[in-house]
Design a protein around this motif. Structure first.
Motif, mmCIF file in Angstrom:
data_model
loop_
_atom_site.group_PDB
_atom_site.id
_atom_site.type_symbol
_atom_site.label_atom_id
_atom_site.label_comp_id
_atom_site.label_asym_id
_atom_site.label_seq_id
_atom_site.Cartn_x
_atom_site.Cartn_y
_atom_site.Cartn_z
ATOM 1 N N UNK A 140 -17.040 -3.011 24.745
ATOM 2 C CA UNK A 140 -17.887 -1.802 24.294
ATOM 3 C C UNK A 140 -19.543 -1.995 23.950
ATOM 4 N N UNK A 141 -19.724 -3.390 24.470
ATOM 5 C CA UNK A 141 -21.296 -3.711 24.350
ATOM 6 C C UNK A 141 -22.214 -2.942 25.316
ATOM 7 N N UNK A 142 -21.702 -2.596 26.429
ATOM 8 C CA UNK A 142 -22.259 -1.801 27.484
ATOM 9 C C UNK A 142 -21.705 -0.437 27.420
ATOM 10 N N UNK A 143 -22.661 0.631 27.819
ATOM 11 C CA UNK A 143 -22.124 1.955 28.319
ATOM 12 C C UNK A 143 -21.602 2.019 29.558
ATOM 13 N N UNK A 144 -22.529 1.215 30.748
ATOM 14 C CA UNK A 144 -21.990 1.384 32.255
ATOM 15 C C UNK A 144 -22.649 0.298 32.554
ATOM 16 N N UNK A 145 -22.194 -0.424 33.571
ATOM 17 C CA UNK A 145 -22.851 -1.480 34.452
ATOM 18 C C UNK A 145 -22.312 -1.388 35.958
ATOM 19 N N UNK A 146 -23.268 -1.976 36.651
ATOM 20 C CA UNK A 146 -23.158 -2.010 38.217
ATOM 21 C C UNK A 146 -22.472 -3.161 38.660
ATOM 22 N N UNK A 147 -21.243 -3.507 38.759
ATOM 23 C CA UNK A 147 -20.444 -4.532 39.013
ATOM 24 C C UNK A 147 -19.589 -4.540 40.433
ATOM 25 N N UNK A 148 -19.159 -5.690 40.569
ATOM 26 C CA UNK A 148 -18.053 -5.736 41.691
ATOM 27 C C UNK A 148 -16.860 -5.493 40.810
ATOM 28 N N UNK A 149 -15.672 -4.975 41.646
ATOM 29 C CA UNK A 149 -14.434 -4.856 41.223
ATOM 30 C C UNK A 149 -13.932 -6.203 40.624
ATOM 31 N N UNK A 150 -13.395 -6.302 39.627
ATOM 32 C CA UNK A 150 -13.018 -7.428 39.087
ATOM 33 C C UNK A 150 -11.615 -7.253 38.456
ATOM 34 N N UNK A 151 -10.967 -8.348 38.264
ATOM 35 C CA UNK A 151 -9.538 -8.368 37.998
ATOM 36 C C UNK A 151 -9.353 -8.328 36.523
ATOM 37 N N UNK A 152 -8.262 -7.868 35.942
ATOM 38 C CA UNK A 152 -7.821 -7.406 34.627
ATOM 39 C C UNK A 152 -8.991 -6.585 33.937
ATOM 40 N N UNK A 274 -13.101 3.453 29.703
ATOM 41 C CA UNK A 274 -12.245 4.759 29.935
ATOM 42 C C UNK A 274 -12.548 5.713 28.692
ATOM 43 N N UNK A 275 -12.832 5.135 27.390
ATOM 44 C CA UNK A 275 -12.927 5.806 25.948
ATOM 45 C C UNK A 275 -14.339 6.324 25.941
ATOM 46 N N UNK A 276 -15.252 6.095 26.774
ATOM 47 C CA UNK A 276 -16.584 6.462 26.702
ATOM 48 C C UNK A 276 -16.946 7.977 26.993
ATOM 49 N N UNK A 277 -17.331 8.704 26.149
ATOM 50 C CA UNK A 277 -17.586 9.922 26.592
ATOM 51 C C UNK A 277 -19.053 10.336 26.286
ATOM 52 N N UNK A 281 -23.779 9.021 30.082
ATOM 53 C CA UNK A 281 -22.864 8.372 30.996
ATOM 54 C C UNK A 281 -22.487 9.593 31.895
ATOM 55 N N UNK A 282 -22.057 10.578 31.734
ATOM 56 C CA UNK A 282 -21.417 11.699 32.376
ATOM 57 C C UNK A 282 -22.586 12.040 33.143
ATOM 58 N N UNK A 283 -23.912 12.054 32.727
ATOM 59 C CA UNK A 283 -24.898 12.415 33.765
ATOM 60 C C UNK A 283 -25.192 11.481 34.797
ATOM 61 N N UNK A 284 -25.038 10.152 34.420
ATOM 62 C CA UNK A 284 -25.412 9.126 35.189
ATOM 63 C C UNK A 284 -24.037 8.945 36.513
ATOM 64 N N UNK A 285 -22.879 9.389 35.984
ATOM 65 C CA UNK A 285 -22.002 9.500 37.057
ATOM 66 C C UNK A 285 -21.935 10.591 38.095
ATOM 67 N N UNK A 286 -22.537 11.711 37.425
ATOM 68 C CA UNK A 286 -22.677 12.740 38.520
ATOM 69 C C UNK A 286 -23.751 12.586 39.359
#
Length: 296
Positions: A140-152, A274-277, A281-286
């Motif tokens: 929870x040190x970042x709200x969102x990140x543009x990354x590759x799908x990673x394991x775990x 998944x717990x970030x409300x 973030x919701x605006x960015x996802x939209x």
């Protein structure tokens, strides 16, 4: 005792002269300043400075008083600033990470989207390897990140932004540079470099691709990032595979060619806990659809 008495006393102590303090620092008359200091000394109960033709000299009591006067003025200023901050509405903040290099085309549009909706937003940016950003999201040190799908990444949710094909990268005067596309079997006998474990998603994509094509890949060395790749390819005339967007970083001495046939691909996603409300973030996802258009 008032704060102005403390300011006058500190100004005189710093100037070493009533006249200089009155005329250059406080913009008042010397007689008025002298009265203020006498009032202060009367309040304290002891002389704070000795006056002479050469200027003023603090007494032992004055030197002791000076340190506390300075602190009182600093605390008064801090109290004023704290009150002003408390009276202002809180500034929205959003911590955003980018896989190194991905911010070049994505950040301007992300910045526009967020600032249009939240004009005073404080966007805190990070650029790093994808696994490091994923760990920061899970902590929870970042709200969102543009990354590759990673394991775990069980605690993270991902939305695909775009898909990056991998391309062959080699010196501009390499024998393969005359071709429009390159088949995997054509690099069988070349010096080949593999992305290191610091970029596991790219590494897996390359290894899986050569496994599917039936080529026994024997990498000569591993590279850790695009800068390292440029150095190794330029100095040894090696070949490797990188995401197509990295060609914007390459010097003229290094070129890329598409893979002939079904090229390996990598998704770039925007990930979040998944717990970030967060409403930000919701605006960015939209607006992910707009980001896909910009970065395509």
């Amino acid at each position: 005792m008032e704060l102005r008495h403390l300011r006058y006393f500190v100004a005189i102590a710093d100037a070493g002269s009533l006249t200089v303090a009155a005329e250059q620092k406080l913009h008042t008359s010397q007689p008025s300043l002298s009265r203020q200091i006498r009032d202060l000394e009367g309040e304290v109960g002891v002389p704070l400075m000795n006056r002479s033709a050469q200027g003023i000299a603090l007494t032992a009591a004055g030197r002791a008083f000076l340190e506390h006067a300075r602190m009182a003025l600093l605390q008064a200023e801090a109290a004023k600033e704290a009150a002003l901050r408390a009276a202002q509405p809180p500034q929205p903040a959003f911590s955003l990470g980018f896989l190194s290099g991905a911010e070049i085309d994505l950040l301007p549009e992300v910045d526009r989207i967020l600032r249009d909706a939240f004009p005073g937003i404080d966007i805190r940016l990070s650029s790093d390897y994808s696994p490091s950003l994923a760990k920061a999201l899970m902590r929870r040190k970042l709200d969102a990140a543009f990354i590759r799908p990673e394991e775990h990444m069980e605690d993270l949710v991902c939305r695909r932004v775009r898909t990056d094909p991998l391309v062959f990268v080699f010196p501009s005067d390499h024998r393969l540079a005359s071709q429009a596309t390159v088949a995997p079997e054509e690099i069988r006998d070349e010096t080949f470099y593999l992305p290191s474990k610091s970029a596991p998603a790219v590494r897996r994509a390359v290894l899986d691709y050569f496994s599917r094509t039936g080529i026994d890949l024997k990498p000569d060395r591993e590279v850790h990032n695009v800068v390292h790749a440029i150095s190794m390819i330029a100095s040894t005339r090696g070949v490797m595979m990188l995401p197509a967007y990295t060609k914007r970083y390459l010097p003229e001495t290094i070129t890329t060619r598409p893979v002939r046939g079904d090229a390996p691909k990598l998704d770039l996603v925007v990930a979040y806990h998944k717990a970030n409300q967060s409403p930000i973030l919701k605006l960015l996802l939209s607006e992910v659809g707009k980001l896909a258009t910009v970065s395509s």
